[in-house]
Design an enzyme around this catalytic site. Structure first.
Site, short mmCIF file in Angstrom:
data_model
loop_
_atom_site.label_atom_id
_atom_site.label_comp_id
_atom_site.label_asym_id
_atom_site.label_seq_id
_atom_site.Cartn_x
_atom_site.Cartn_y
_atom_site.Cartn_z
N THR A 122 22.11 69.12 -75.38
CA THR A 122 23.30 68.84 -76.23
C THR A 122 24.12 68.10 -75.26
OG1 THR A 122 24.75 70.80 -75.17
CG2 THR A 122 23.17 71.28 -77.40
N ALA B 53 24.47 73.60 -67.69
CA ALA B 53 24.40 72.50 -68.30
C ALA B 53 25.33 72.53 -69.82
CB ALA B 53 22.84 72.49 -69.52
N HIS B 54 25.44 71.67 -70.53
CA HIS B 54 26.55 71.54 -71.46
C HIS B 54 26.61 72.66 -72.60
CE1 HIS B 54 28.29 70.11 -75.53
NE2 HIS B 54 29.19 69.78 -74.50
N GLY B 55 25.11 72.93 -72.96
CA GLY B 55 24.90 73.79 -74.09
C GLY B 55 25.01 75.22 -73.53
#
Length: 72
Positions: free
Chosen positions: A5, A28-30
């Site tokens: 993402t 991580a972003h997600g």
């Protein structure tokens, strides 16, 4: 279920109940957004090839598992 993402996904997170990512990790972003929105995130290598499109799945973030409940 997605490979990864980015910030453009942020509006989509409002309607998700969980997310399965192929890449990333705990920072991580997600995964970060899932934590902020209060739903589970699991990383599964090769998920996009292993989970059929449109399948109903259960994501258990504590156990790090994904179950296919109903394949379309």
């Amino acid at each position: 279920m997605t490979n990864s993402t980015d910030p453009g996904w942020t509006p989509v997170f409002l309607v998700l109940g969980g997310i399965v990512l192929e890449t990333g990790g705990m920072i991580a972003h997600g995964a970060l957004l899932a934590r902020e929105y209060g739903f589970p995130a699991v990383q599964v290598e090769g998920a996009m090839g292993r989970i059929p499109d449109g399948a109903l799945i259960s994501v258990d973030g504590d156990a790090g598992t994904v179950r296919i409940l109903e394949a379309v």
